[in-house]
Design an enzyme around this catalytic site. Structure first.
Site, PDB file in Angstrom:
ATOM      1  N   GLU A  62    -135.431  15.700 -20.446  1.00 37.98           N
ATOM      2  CA  GLU A  62    -136.735  15.147 -20.085  1.00 37.98           C
ATOM      3  C   GLU A  62    -137.160  13.999 -20.981  1.00 37.98           C
ATOM      4  OE1 GLU A  62    -140.193  17.537 -19.499  1.00 37.98           O
ATOM      5  OE2 GLU A  62    -139.025  19.087 -18.494  1.00 37.98           O
ATOM      6  N   GLY A  86    -138.332  17.216 -11.567  1.00 39.21           N
ATOM      7  CA  GLY A  86    -136.888  16.971 -11.550  1.00 39.21           C
ATOM      8  C   GLY A  86    -136.208  17.730 -10.421  1.00 39.21           C
ATOM      9  N   ASN A  91    -143.344  10.328 -11.551  1.00 44.00           N
ATOM     10  CA  ASN A  91    -142.626  10.018 -12.793  1.00 44.00           C
ATOM     11  C   ASN A  91    -141.170   9.707 -12.440  1.00 44.00           C
ATOM     12  OD1 ASN A  91    -142.016  12.655 -12.099  1.00 44.00           O
ATOM     13  ND2 ASN A  91    -142.307  13.504 -14.121  1.00 44.00           N
ATOM     14  N   GLY A 139    -144.378  19.034 -12.623  1.00 42.94           N
ATOM     15  CA  GLY A 139    -144.297  20.016 -11.541  1.00 42.94           C
ATOM     16  C   GLY A 139    -144.490  21.454 -11.989  1.00 42.94           C
ATOM     17  N   ASN A 140    -143.780  21.858 -13.050  1.00 41.46           N
ATOM     18  CA  ASN A 140    -143.982  23.223 -13.550  1.00 41.46           C
ATOM     19  C   ASN A 140    -145.376  23.354 -14.137  1.00 41.46           C
ATOM     20  OD1 ASN A 140    -141.387  24.257 -12.951  1.00 41.46           O
ATOM     21  ND2 ASN A 140    -140.553  23.198 -14.740  1.00 41.46           N
ATOM     22  N   ASN A 161    -140.406  26.413 -18.911  1.00 38.07           N
ATOM     23  CA  ASN A 161    -140.893  25.060 -19.253  1.00 38.07           C
ATOM     24  C   ASN A 161    -142.345  25.311 -19.678  1.00 38.07           C
ATOM     25  OD1 ASN A 161    -141.305  22.000 -17.258  1.00 38.07           O
ATOM     26  ND2 ASN A 161    -141.073  22.229 -19.446  1.00 38.07           N
ATOM     27  N   HIS A 166    -137.100   9.590 -12.241  1.00 33.08           N
ATOM     28  CA  HIS A 166    -135.965  10.508 -12.369  1.00 33.08           C
ATOM     29  C   HIS A 166    -134.666   9.801 -12.037  1.00 33.08           C
ATOM     30  CE1 HIS A 166    -138.290  14.204 -12.938  1.00 33.08           C
ATOM     31  NE2 HIS A 166    -139.197  13.605 -12.184  1.00 33.08           N
TER      32      HIS A 166
HETATM   33  O1  ZDP Z   1    -141.972  12.472 -16.861  1.00 29.31           O
HETATM   34  C1  ZDP Z   1    -141.995  12.993 -17.975  1.00 29.31           C
HETATM   35  O2  ZDP Z   1    -142.215  12.321 -18.996  1.00 29.31           O
HETATM   36  C2  ZDP Z   1    -141.717  14.480 -18.082  1.00 29.31           C
HETATM   37  N1  ZDP Z   1    -141.266  14.828 -19.387  1.00 29.31           N
HETATM   38  C3  ZDP Z   1    -142.997  15.167 -17.712  1.00 29.31           C
HETATM   39  C4  ZDP Z   1    -142.853  16.634 -17.569  1.00 29.31           C
HETATM   40  C5  ZDP Z   1    -142.126  17.019 -16.303  1.00 29.31           C
HETATM   41  C6  ZDP Z   1    -141.908  18.508 -16.197  1.00 29.31           C
HETATM   42  N2  ZDP Z   1    -140.717  18.965 -16.768  1.00 29.31           N
HETATM   43  C7  ZDP Z   1    -141.990  18.991 -14.755  1.00 29.31           C
HETATM   44  O3  ZDP Z   1    -141.912  20.210 -14.562  1.00 29.31           O
HETATM   45  O4  ZDP Z   1    -142.149  18.230 -13.839  1.00 29.31           O
HETATM   46  C8  ZDP Z   1    -142.895  19.232 -16.954  1.00 29.31           C
END
Ligand code: ZDP
Length: 280
Positions: free
Chosen positions: A212, A224, A161, A73-74, A11, A163
């Site tokens: 995503e 996630g 965010n 997170g990543n 990522n 999910h």
């Molecule tokens: O919440 C969002 O709009 C995601 N696309 C942000 C990125 C989340 C991610 N994949 C993670 O690792 O948490 C970078």
């Protein structure tokens, strides 16, 4: 523009150090161009290093489509590794301001090298309004969601965010490119949502695939993975500590007694560069 290219489990992110860039740009506008894998640098998102008044440092997150995310997170593992190795903050436990509140990564060293980053991701939010999702009060666990002619059973978790987690018997049978964007933009999610399809292997292991919000299919999603562990516990599929297997590798996630989620995984710097944004 100077940048650092990093990834966590594939990522990948473009990091821009706004403590040093003297003419900051409109990164939301530039994101689709910079993140383009053929016409730009190529990345799932942009991470901005910014000063903070309430924490050690602040992380801004822009998805590849230019939208802003509350948390990543990543990304925060990459961010913490860079901040630590550059000596920007001389601490192994760093307080990072994000739109999801204060998140606390801890640098894990092995032979003086950053072997992994363990992140205190804070508490998962479970009330419908906190996701956010329209509808009656309460938690969203195993609730039916109709998308055209298909009905999914969803569990919703916010890690700052949104999910939407869907447990399925066979992950390879799901057309993620088809259902991902439809669920991402389903009208029940006022701020859209990230979408995770999850196959339970055992109470301590799942396989997850993600669509995503603002970025599409990626190789891994840290928030996630945390939301998946939380949803797995709420549905009685998982122990409070489990391994989340993603296309780009695996993350260990734990929902601790203090109600905080801890995520541990790698962060890798790929290269540094300078890009002339006028030519994009
Ligand atoms: O919440 C969002 O709009 C995601 N696309 C942000 C990125 C989340 C991610 N994949 C993670 O690792 O948490 C970078």
């Amino acid at each position: 523009m100077n940048f650092v290219k990093m990834h966590g489990l594939g990522n990948d992110f473009i990091l821009v150090n706004l403590l040093e860039e003297d003419s900051p740009l409109d990164y939301s506008l530039l994101a689709p161009k910079l993140c383009d894998r053929n016409f730009g640098i190529g990345a799932d998102g942009i991470l901005l290093i910014m000063p903070s008044e309430t924490a050690d440092i602040k992380m801004g997150i822009i998805n590849s489509d230019g939208s802003e995310a509350e948390m990543c997170g990543n990304g925060i593992r990459c961010f913490a590794k860079f901040i630590y190795e550059e000596g920007i903050i001389n601490k192994k436990i760093i307080e990072v301001e994000t739109l999801a509140g204060k998140i606390i990564p801890e640098i894990i060293l092995d032979n003086n090298r950053v072997a992994a980053v363990r992140v205190d991701m804070g508490e998962p939010k479970l009330e419908r309004a906190q996701i956010p999702m329209f509808g009656e009060e309460g938690q969203v666990i195993k609730e039916k969601l109709k998308v055209f002619d298909k009905e999914f059973e969803i569990t919703a978790v916010s890690m700052g965010n949104p999910h939407c987690i869907i447990f399925v018997p066979n992950i390879t049978a799901i057309e993620i490119e088809k259902w991902g964007p439809l669920i991402e933009k389903h009208p029940v999610f006022p701020r859209k949502t990230n979408v995770e399809f999850v196959q339970v292997v055992s109470p301590s292991e799942v396989v997850m695939r993600v669509w995503e919000r603002g970025a599409g299919i990626t190789l891994a999603c840290g928030t996630g993975a945390c939301a998946t562990l939380t949803a797995g516990v709420l549905n009685n599929y998982l122990n409070r500590k489990a391994s989340i297997k993603l296309l780009g590798g695996e993350l260990t996630v734990e929902w601790a007694e203090n109600n905080h989620i801890y995520m541990t995984g790698p962060a890798i710097e790929v290269y540094r560069g300078v890009i002339n944004t006028d030519r994009l």
